[in-house]
Enzyme design. Structure first.
Site, PDB file in Angstrom:
ATOM      1  N   HIS A 133     -30.911  19.295  32.870  1.00 14.76           N
ATOM      2  CA  HIS A 133     -30.085  18.359  32.086  1.00 14.76           C
ATOM      3  C   HIS A 133     -30.665  16.950  31.995  1.00 14.76           C
ATOM      4  CE1 HIS A 133     -26.920  21.273  31.770  1.00 14.76           C
ATOM      5  NE2 HIS A 133     -26.673  21.311  33.065  1.00 14.76           N
ATOM      6  N   ASP A 168     -29.113  29.765  32.984  1.00 16.12           N
ATOM      7  CA  ASP A 168     -28.054  29.017  33.674  1.00 16.12           C
ATOM      8  C   ASP A 168     -26.775  29.065  32.827  1.00 16.12           C
ATOM      9  OD1 ASP A 168     -28.136  26.558  35.925  1.00 16.12           O
ATOM     10  OD2 ASP A 168     -26.619  26.254  34.375  1.00 16.12           O
ATOM     11  N   ASP A 257     -25.171  30.241  38.250  1.00 15.21           N
ATOM     12  CA  ASP A 257     -23.769  29.849  38.043  1.00 15.21           C
ATOM     13  C   ASP A 257     -23.092  30.640  36.942  1.00 15.21           C
ATOM     14  OD1 ASP A 257     -25.398  28.633  36.226  1.00 15.21           O
ATOM     15  OD2 ASP A 257     -24.772  26.585  36.666  1.00 15.21           O
TER      16      ASP A 257
HETATM   17 ZN    ZN Z   1     -25.589  25.229  35.533  1.00 11.34          ZN
END
Ligand code: ZN
Length: 375
Positions: A133, A168, A257
């Site tokens: 990110h 992810d 996740d």
């Molecule tokens: Zn993540």
């Protein structure tokens, strides 16, 4: 086939803080499990001790003013206009050594890249990387330095053609943005839709710009998407694009996740589905630089990345967790006894609606992205 595992215990000098969901100890537990299974003793495996990256490495992507701000924050104190750079209480806390931590996690990614690009091996895994990110001048989503981007830039500099696959649960927005206007890097992200999850981007219509049109690919999945639909969508989109693009190296972000039991997200993958995705990636990648990523159930992370490392090395692991690992896990109040646990399928309440929505997205990508990449 040779593989490299990049690691150091120096990671544990750093801590995002007791209330923060990203627990660096998950890396330790992963390492302990991989070691307990004997997966670092295989003749094909090279264990590489992490070296810190240099500031100039970080500056291949990040602005100097942002790096200066991180260095200022390295003593753990909020200074200057840190908020303007995404730093401060919350997602991207200022903790002691945050800049040093970033040098370690990025250094390991560059070692993974060099291992593969030098021809020392075919696959390298940096479990501390995948901080997808971070933006050029802003921390975001627990990420300060975008090691996937820096690693891909190094591969490009070395003349390699790169595809990036991000599994992810969160959209790989920082990596997408870095390569949004180029056809030199194909980025593919499968994630929970931005309608329900941070960072609120990664919609199917984000397909790149200019020369990059068609080379940014997003599969935003509804909450509760299960293994079956996930794997179906993966198979429809990822293999045809990778085969057409013909990368020299596939870089992956292997966030854990996406699991039904992850406390921060709403996808419904199981460890069985995750393993199947990894097998597919192994079949597709001529060379593979694997990076870690999210994962907020520490036990899931250790077990999933042990499986990942076993897949990378062509090993089938038994379900019984090694005794030495169980003792270490118990200290963290983790008591699972088996490698693969939970339901074989976490099928969801509204699976028909979910499937229809995912089919719509897959068809959209076939109309928009496929004509550009599969030409
Ligand atoms: Zn993540």
């Amino acid at each position: 086939m040779k593989t490299g595992f990049i690691y150091t215990d120096a990671y544990f000098d750093y801590d995002y803080g007791p209330a923060h969901p990203l627990k660096i100890v998950r890396l330790k537990l992963t390492f302990e499990l991989i070691k307990a299974y004997g997966l670092l003793d295989l003749p094909s495996v090279q264990t590489i001790i992490t070296n810190r990256a240099e500031e100039d490495d970080l500056a291949t992507f990040h602005s100097r003013e942002y790096l200066n701000m991180l260095k200022q924050a390295n003593d753990g104190h909020l200074g200057g206009d840190a908020y303007a750079y995404g730093l401060g209480p919350g997602d991207n806390p200022i903790f002691p050594g945050l800049y040093d931590w970033s040098l370690w996690s990025t250094g390991a990614t560059l070692q993974a890249v060099d291992f593969v690009a030098n021809g020392e091996g075919d696959i390298a895994f940096n479990i501390a990387g995948g901080l997808h990110h971070a933006m050029r001048s802003r921390a975001s989503g627990f990420c300060y330095i975008n090691d996937p981007v820096i690693g891909i830039l190094r591969l490009l500099e070395r003349g390699k053609r790169v595809a990036y696959v991000d599994i992810d649960a969160h959209h790989g927005d920082g990596v997408q943005k870095a390569f949004y206007q180029t056809n030199k890097v194909l980025t593919i992200s499968l994630h929970e839709t931005g309608y329900s999850l941070f960072p609120g981007s990664g919609f199917e219509y984000e397909i790149g710009e200019g020369e990059g049109e068609g080379y940014a690919v997003n599969l935003p999945l509804p909450p509760y998407t299960d293994d079956e639909t996930y794997l179906w969508a993966f198979d429809e989109i990822v293999p045809p694009l990778i085969r057409a693009f013909k990368p020299d190296v596939v870089v992956t972000q292997l966030g854990v996740d996406s699991f039904y039991s992850d406390p921060l997200t709403n996808l419904h993958l199981t460890i069985y589905g995750y393993e199947k995705v990894l097998r597919r990636i192994k079949d597709l990648a001529p060379k593979w630089v694997a990076l870690g990523g999210g994962g907020y159930d520490v036990s899931n992370v250790a077990r999933a990345w042990a499986i990942a490392w076993a897949v990378m090395n062509g090993i089938e692991l038994s379900d019984e967790l090694p005794e030495s690992y169980l003792k270490k896990a118990a200290k963290l109040e983790i008591y699972e006894k088996t490698l693969r646990s939970g339901p074989k399928s976490a099928s969801s309440r509204e699976s028909k609606d979910i499937r229809m929505e995912v089919e719509r997205i897959v068809n959209y990508l076939k109309k928009t992205v496929f004509p550009k990449v599969l030409k």
